[in-house]
Design a protein around this motif. Structure first.
Motif, PDB file in Angstrom:
ATOM      1  N   ALA A 237      63.226  18.686  21.811  1.00 18.86           N
ATOM      2  CA  ALA A 237      64.397  18.154  22.512  1.00 18.86           C
ATOM      3  C   ALA A 237      65.648  18.989  22.249  1.00 18.86           C
ATOM      4  CB  ALA A 237      64.652  16.709  22.089  1.00 18.86           C
ATOM      5  N   GLU A 238      65.577  19.925  21.317  1.00 15.97           N
ATOM      6  CA  GLU A 238      66.725  20.745  20.963  1.00 15.97           C
ATOM      7  C   GLU A 238      66.726  22.048  21.759  1.00 15.97           C
ATOM      8  OE1 GLU A 238      66.459  21.398  16.795  1.00 15.97           O
ATOM      9  OE2 GLU A 238      66.279  19.260  16.306  1.00 15.97           O
ATOM     10  N   ARG A 239      67.904  22.600  21.962  1.00 15.90           N
ATOM     11  CA  ARG A 239      68.017  23.889  22.630  1.00 15.90           C
ATOM     12  C   ARG A 239      67.594  24.992  21.664  1.00 15.90           C
ATOM     13  NH1 ARG A 239      73.652  24.517  25.684  1.00 15.90           N
ATOM     14  NH2 ARG A 239      72.494  26.310  26.464  1.00 15.90           N
ATOM     15  N   SER A 240      67.036  26.051  22.204  1.00 13.63           N
ATOM     16  CA  SER A 240      66.542  27.130  21.351  1.00 13.63           C
ATOM     17  C   SER A 240      66.641  28.471  22.076  1.00 13.63           C
ATOM     18  CB  SER A 240      65.083  26.862  20.959  1.00 13.63           C
ATOM     19  OG  SER A 240      64.516  27.992  20.324  1.00 13.63           O
ATOM     20  N   PRO A 241      67.022  29.531  21.360  1.00 11.90           N
ATOM     21  CA  PRO A 241      67.051  30.864  21.958  1.00 11.90           C
ATOM     22  C   PRO A 241      65.705  31.578  21.915  1.00 11.90           C
ATOM     23  CG  PRO A 241      67.916  30.977  19.735  1.00 11.90           C
ATOM     24  CD  PRO A 241      67.605  29.521  20.001  1.00 11.90           C
ATOM     25  N   ALA A 242      64.656  30.912  21.430  1.00  6.16           N
ATOM     26  CA  ALA A 242      63.332  31.536  21.334  1.00  6.16           C
ATOM     27  C   ALA A 242      62.855  31.982  22.716  1.00  6.16           C
ATOM     28  CB  ALA A 242      62.334  30.565  20.720  1.00  6.16           C
ATOM     29  N   ALA A 243      62.136  33.106  22.743  1.00  9.45           N
ATOM     30  CA  ALA A 243      61.621  33.622  24.018  1.00  9.45           C
ATOM     31  C   ALA A 243      60.482  32.767  24.546  1.00  9.45           C
ATOM     32  CB  ALA A 243      61.153  35.059  23.833  1.00  9.45           C
ATOM     33  N   LEU A 244      59.701  32.163  23.639  1.00 11.73           N
ATOM     34  CA  LEU A 244      58.550  31.351  24.037  1.00 11.73           C
ATOM     35  C   LEU A 244      58.491  30.113  23.167  1.00 11.73           C
ATOM     36  CD1 LEU A 244      55.856  30.986  25.612  1.00 11.73           C
ATOM     37  CD2 LEU A 244      54.748  32.342  23.822  1.00 11.73           C
ATOM     38  N   ARG A 245      58.278  28.959  23.804  1.00  5.64           N
ATOM     39  CA  ARG A 245      58.146  27.698  23.066  1.00  5.64           C
ATOM     40  C   ARG A 245      56.879  26.992  23.544  1.00  5.64           C
ATOM     41  NH1 ARG A 245      63.108  23.883  22.818  1.00  5.64           N
ATOM     42  NH2 ARG A 245      62.668  23.805  20.572  1.00  5.64           N
ATOM     43  N   LEU A 246      56.014  26.686  22.599  1.00  4.85           N
ATOM     44  CA  LEU A 246      54.767  25.997  22.899  1.00  4.85           C
ATOM     45  C   LEU A 246      54.727  24.678  22.139  1.00  4.85           C
ATOM     46  CD1 LEU A 246      52.200  28.945  22.571  1.00  4.85           C
ATOM     47  CD2 LEU A 246      53.357  28.150  24.638  1.00  4.85           C
ATOM     48  N   ALA A 247      54.389  23.606  22.832  1.00  2.87           N
ATOM     49  CA  ALA A 247      54.195  22.306  22.196  1.00  2.87           C
ATOM     50  C   ALA A 247      52.699  22.093  21.984  1.00  2.87           C
ATOM     51  CB  ALA A 247      54.774  21.190  23.060  1.00  2.87           C
TER      52      ALA A 247
END
Length: 263
Positions: free
Chosen positions: A179-189
């Protein structure tokens, strides 16, 4: 004599300048994502859904886990083993793993434990600082970091370290961080389903939003549990981000560095 005149389209030139400007901040056109360097995940179904057909190199990949022990580390092992094989003179660093690692299981997956320093840290800021310092050495093929309370600033610093080291940085965080903003290039749940591991692409450089169900990474034999129930509960809590004493197990990848001193 024939003279060839070359004309430049002002609109195309402005577009190129505009695109180059935004690329400095990590913003890229979706149609050009295949040009970005990537590391195959080792899972063809997942590669097919990711821009560049793999984990981005020189960038942060967040793995947001519903719970520990879902095969979240086994999911990475094929990619990490390939990365180490491609760069045999470099090391792979694990930063603050939440439990003791089982060296034979890692070796069976192709991970050279002699090139796998384990770093113990006191808090989140020390984890970030540690990656930044090691990135300067250009001696690492990748970093895997565990953290519960990374903020946007910490993740941005990890992203800059990944760019400096030109290697992937994988960050494990709880699923609530989605639910948080992130500068990561890729986010996997990563969650559990009836048919196996379920992965949802929350963010990537390019078209995203795909869901995969049914990946079957090996059970988490990479963790060594002396007391299965107690250690698994501690792994899931991971409140202190500490590593159990490796003297309690014979076949354990030992920490290579003591807790870091004052910076």
């Amino acid at each position: 004599m024939n003279t060839q005149h070359t004309s430049t389209d002002p609109r195309a030139q402005r577009l190129a300048e505009h695109e180059a400007y935004w690329q400095r901040f990590g913003v890229h056109r979706a149609t050009r994502q295949a040009e970005l360097p990537a590391l195959s995940t080792g899972w063809s179904a997942l590669d097919a859904q990711l821009p560049g057909s793999g984990y981005p190199i020189g960038a942060v990949t967040e793995l947001l886990c519903q719970d520990a022990g879902l095969g979240e580390l086994s999911l990475l092992l094929q990619a990490l083993a390939r990365r180490m094989a491609e760069q045999p003179k470099r090391q792979l660093a694990f930063i603050a793993p939440p439990a003791t690692l089982h060296a034979p299981a890692l070796a069976q997956a192709g991970i050279d434990c002699a090139r796998l320093p384990l770093v113990r840290c006191r808090d989140e800021s020390e984890k970030v600082w540690c990656v930044e310092q090691m990135a300067h050495a250009h001696a690492f093929t990748g970093f895997v970091v565990w953290g519960d309370r990374f903020d946007t600033t910490a993740l941005r610093r990890l992203q800059l370290a990944a760019e400096k080291a030109v290697c992937p940085v994988f960050v494990y965080r709880p699923i609530r961080a989605a639910a948080e903003r992130s500068p990561a290039a890729l986010r996997l749940a990563i969650t559990a389903g009836r048919d196996g591991q379920r992965i949802e692409i929350l963010k990537c450089r390019g078209p995203g939003g795909a869901r995969l169900t049914g990946l079957q990474p090996d059970s988490e034999t990479v963790w060594r549990f002396a007391d299965t129930h107690a250690d698994l509960a501690a792994l899931r809590a991971a409140a202190d981000n500490d590593i159990p004493d490796p003297e309690h197990g014979r076949h354990v990848a030992r920490a290579s560095f003591p807790p870091l001193g004052a910076r």
